[in-house]
Design a protein around this motif. Structure first.
Motif, short mmCIF file in Angstrom:
data_model
loop_
_atom_site.label_atom_id
_atom_site.label_comp_id
_atom_site.label_asym_id
_atom_site.label_seq_id
_atom_site.Cartn_x
_atom_site.Cartn_y
_atom_site.Cartn_z
N LYS A 84 0.90 -1.21 -0.03
CA LYS A 84 0.03 -0.05 -0.10
C LYS A 84 0.98 1.30 -0.08
CE LYS A 84 -3.40 2.50 2.81
NZ LYS A 84 -4.36 2.41 3.95
N LEU A 85 2.00 1.17 0.94
CA LEU A 85 2.91 2.54 0.86
C LEU A 85 3.33 2.75 -0.30
CD1 LEU A 85 4.32 2.08 4.60
CD2 LEU A 85 2.49 3.73 3.81
N GLN A 86 4.05 1.47 -1.07
CA GLN A 86 4.65 1.53 -2.24
C GLN A 86 3.74 2.03 -3.37
OE1 GLN A 86 6.54 -2.28 -3.34
NE2 GLN A 86 7.48 -1.35 -5.09
N PHE A 87 2.53 1.55 -3.36
CA PHE A 87 1.57 2.07 -4.38
C PHE A 87 1.32 3.56 -4.12
CE2 PHE A 87 -2.95 2.97 -5.13
CZ PHE A 87 -3.03 2.74 -6.42
N GLN A 88 1.29 4.04 -2.96
CA GLN A 88 0.96 5.57 -2.71
C GLN A 88 2.20 6.02 -3.12
OE1 GLN A 88 0.15 6.00 1.55
NE2 GLN A 88 -1.87 5.02 1.16
N SER A 89 3.45 5.67 -2.97
CA SER A 89 4.58 6.33 -3.24
C SER A 89 4.59 6.35 -4.85
CB SER A 89 5.68 5.70 -2.78
OG SER A 89 6.98 6.14 -3.44
N GLU A 90 4.18 5.23 -5.38
CA GLU A 90 4.37 5.34 -7.13
C GLU A 90 3.29 6.19 -7.67
OE1 GLU A 90 4.59 1.14 -8.15
OE2 GLU A 90 6.78 1.06 -7.38
N THR A 91 2.09 6.01 -7.05
CA THR A 91 1.06 6.93 -7.35
C THR A 91 1.33 8.43 -7.39
OG1 THR A 91 -0.75 5.10 -6.72
CG2 THR A 91 -1.28 7.52 -7.02
N GLU A 92 1.94 8.66 -6.28
CA GLU A 92 2.44 10.11 -6.15
C GLU A 92 3.48 10.35 -7.34
OE1 GLU A 92 4.15 13.04 -2.82
OE2 GLU A 92 4.09 10.96 -2.24
N GLU A 93 4.57 9.51 -7.35
CA GLU A 93 5.59 9.77 -8.52
C GLU A 93 4.65 9.77 -9.81
OE1 GLU A 93 9.79 7.39 -9.73
OE2 GLU A 93 8.49 6.83 -7.97
#
Length: 561
Positions: free
Chosen positions: A311-320
């Motif tokens: 989830k955190l990785q998804f949020q980070s990549e979504t923000e990226e």
């Protein structure tokens, strides 16, 4: 930090001399400067397939913790990620309470029916019912209590305190575990061993003080272990400690405190010399249940933490990805006008569609610095002309800064050709084939105001750099007839360029060679529009324009506005 703030700080770091100097310092740039969106998608697709395979391996090999987790405790090595996991909301906690209540009440009901009924048992039964009823009322208040009342508001505040507070949830889970443990052992206080024979059925009536059915204690112990695991967000280490304490207490009761109960049961049933004693089977079953629930709790913990990491990785990549999209849009809008960039970015556009529009009322300006050719020299002192290019870049950048002002929001920079700056007005989205004389007047006035502004900017640069650059400006307007219209189009699939064509551009371009430095040269038709707007012109001057014949030009000076 929000994506918009990061983009703003990224843009603020662009310098005048090197607008894209820091692009190599950001991890986003490889995506921003990718040739096509297809390459970005294929990159993400390949990465996604790799992550899916890796996730499958981790899911089926749960005993091998990934590198970002502790191999035994399964805690995140990154402290911030561990804090984020611990502080996450548990919206399913209400159902955990409900499941724990079902387990605890079931154990108490079994003991009330089959085992000695004593005042402590009924006391524990009453406390458990009241406690779980109160917790259920608090946790389900948001779902069922819809009316406005102070009590409802208090219950909702308590519910949010429980959902958002990991320490509160931990305390409640431990209290529920303590009630469950107490409910399994409380009836043993008044439990006595039954030494009568198996034919004496009156002494084996359920509910009397002689514990004639000790296997139900085993069933209660096993059910208590299952009740500890219903709290999914509680760390498996805490549940392991709770089960270990319970396992120790249960074995202490079975083998030391109340061992005669189990021995008498084996004697009564005649199984003491035939099969494994009940005490031994109880310990074996408890050990198997202990190991089973431990493995299950560890698997749940591993899955929860892995899901949180994803989830955190998804949020980070979504923000990226959002930052990448914003950067792509900003870079595209620095190449093309905003409305043209929006045309190419829209999802409904077909790939074969090209951008082209025709505007009936435009004004085009060419502003050149004829004496820059004399200024430009390639010597060792100026870095083989690098310092000269740096000065030109500062001049053009200052011109571009004027376009940010609301006064010149309708001015569109087309391109620079050497030291010549080309701009136009009347190219706004939605104005095609809908402009009138008022729009033409506004376009011409705005263009002349912009010409006067860049002359002022250049004068300021001359003052600080001790140079004497002079501008030669030739605006021309397109009248409302078709022959003077301007056509806009984006040319090229790679490094596309937005450009305009038409007699307006031709006349303004050919007037550039015959203009005078320090003045604004316009044709007679444009001068008439400026005269109506209140501009004062100097003496007209005859001029010969290729393929347009002789015509009269009007000169304007900055101080006459």
């Amino acid at each position: 930090m929000r994506a918009s703030v990061r983009v703003t700080k990224f843009l603020e770091s662009w310098g005048v001399d090197k607008p894209f100097a820091n692009l190599h310092r950001t991890s986003v740039v490889s995506k921003v400067l990718s040739l096509t969106n297809l390459s970005c998608r294929s990159t993400y697709a390949g990465r996604g397939e790799h992550k899916a395979t890796e996730a499958t391996d981790r899911l089926f090999h749960w005993h091998r913790a990934p590198d970002f987790m502790h191999p035994l405790l399964l805690t995140f090595r990154d402290r911030s990620k561990e804090d984020s996991f611990a502080k996450q909301h548990d919206d399913m906690f209400k159902f955990c309470i409900l499941s724990a209540a079902v387990v605890c009440i079931t154990i108490l009901m079994v003991q009330v029916i089959m085992l000695p009924r004593s005042p402590p048992l009924f006391a524990v039964f009453s406390v458990s019912v009241l406690a779980f009823a109160g917790l259920s009322l608090i946790t389900f208040a948001e779902n069922f209590l819809r009316f406005d009342h102070k009590l409802v508001s208090l219950l909702l505040r308590l519910y949010h305190c429980i959902v958002c507070g990991p320490c509160v949830r931990m305390t409640i889970a431990l209290c529920c575990a303590a009630l469950t443990l107490l409910s399994t052992t409380i009836s043993l206080i008044h439990c006595e061993g039954d030494s009568r024979t198996g034919n004496d059925t009156e002494s084996r009536i359920p509910g009397n003080y002689s514990c004639s059915y000790p296997p139900y204690y085993l069933f209660s112990f096993l059910l208590a272990f299952a009740g500890y695991s219903v709290f999914l967000q509680v760390s498996f280490v805490i549940k392991l400690v709770t089960m270990a304490i319970s396992f120790f207490i249960f074995n202490l009761v079975v083998h030391l405190s109340k061992n005669e109960i189990f021995n008498n049961y084996d004697t009564i049933t005649g199984t003491d010399s035939v099969v494994t004693p009940l005490r031994v089977k109880t310990s074996v079953y408890l050990a198997l249940m202990f190991l089973t629930m431990f493995c299950l709790d560890r698997q749940i913990e591993y899955t929860n933490r892995l899901g949180h990491s994803w989830k955190l990785q998804f949020q980070s990549e979504t923000e990226e990805i959002k930052i990448t999209a914003d950067m792509n849009k900003l870079l595209l809008e620095n190449i093309l006008p905003a409305h043209v960039a929006a045309y190419f970015l829209r999802a409904s556009r077909k790939n074969e569609e090209l951008y082209h529009e025709s505007y009936p009322s435009t004004c085009v300006m060419f502003a050149s610095m004829p004496n820059f050719k004399d200024f430009y020299q390639q010597t060792a002192a100026n870095g083989q002309g690098l310092e000269c290019i740096r000065v030109l870049n500062e001049i053009i950048s200052d011109f571009d800064q004027l376009l940010i002002q609301p006064t010149f929001q309708d001015v569109e920079k087309i391109k620079t050709i050497g030291s010549t700056y080309m701009a136009a007005t009347g190219l706004q989205s939605g104005h095609a084939r809908q402009q009138n004389h008022t729009d033409l007047t506004r376009n011409v006035v705005t263009m002349v105001d912009f010409a006067l502004a860049i002359m002022g900017v250049l004068e300021n640069i001359n003052h600080h750099s001790f140079n004497n650059f002079r501008l030669r400006i030739e605006p021309d307007d397109a009248c409302r007839c078709v022959s003077w219209a301007s056509h806009c189009r984006v040319i090229g699939a790679k490094k596309p360029q937005y450009d305009i064509w038409g007699d307006t551009v031709n006349v303004a371009s050919r007037m550039e060679s015959s203009g005078e430095t320090g003045k604004i040269q316009v044709p007679e038709s444009t001068a008439a529009i400026l005269s109506e707007a209140g501009f004062q012109a100097s003496v007209p001057r005859a001029n010969e324009c290729e393929r347009k014949g002789a015509h009269e030009d009007i000169l304007y000076t900055p101080e006459l506005h």
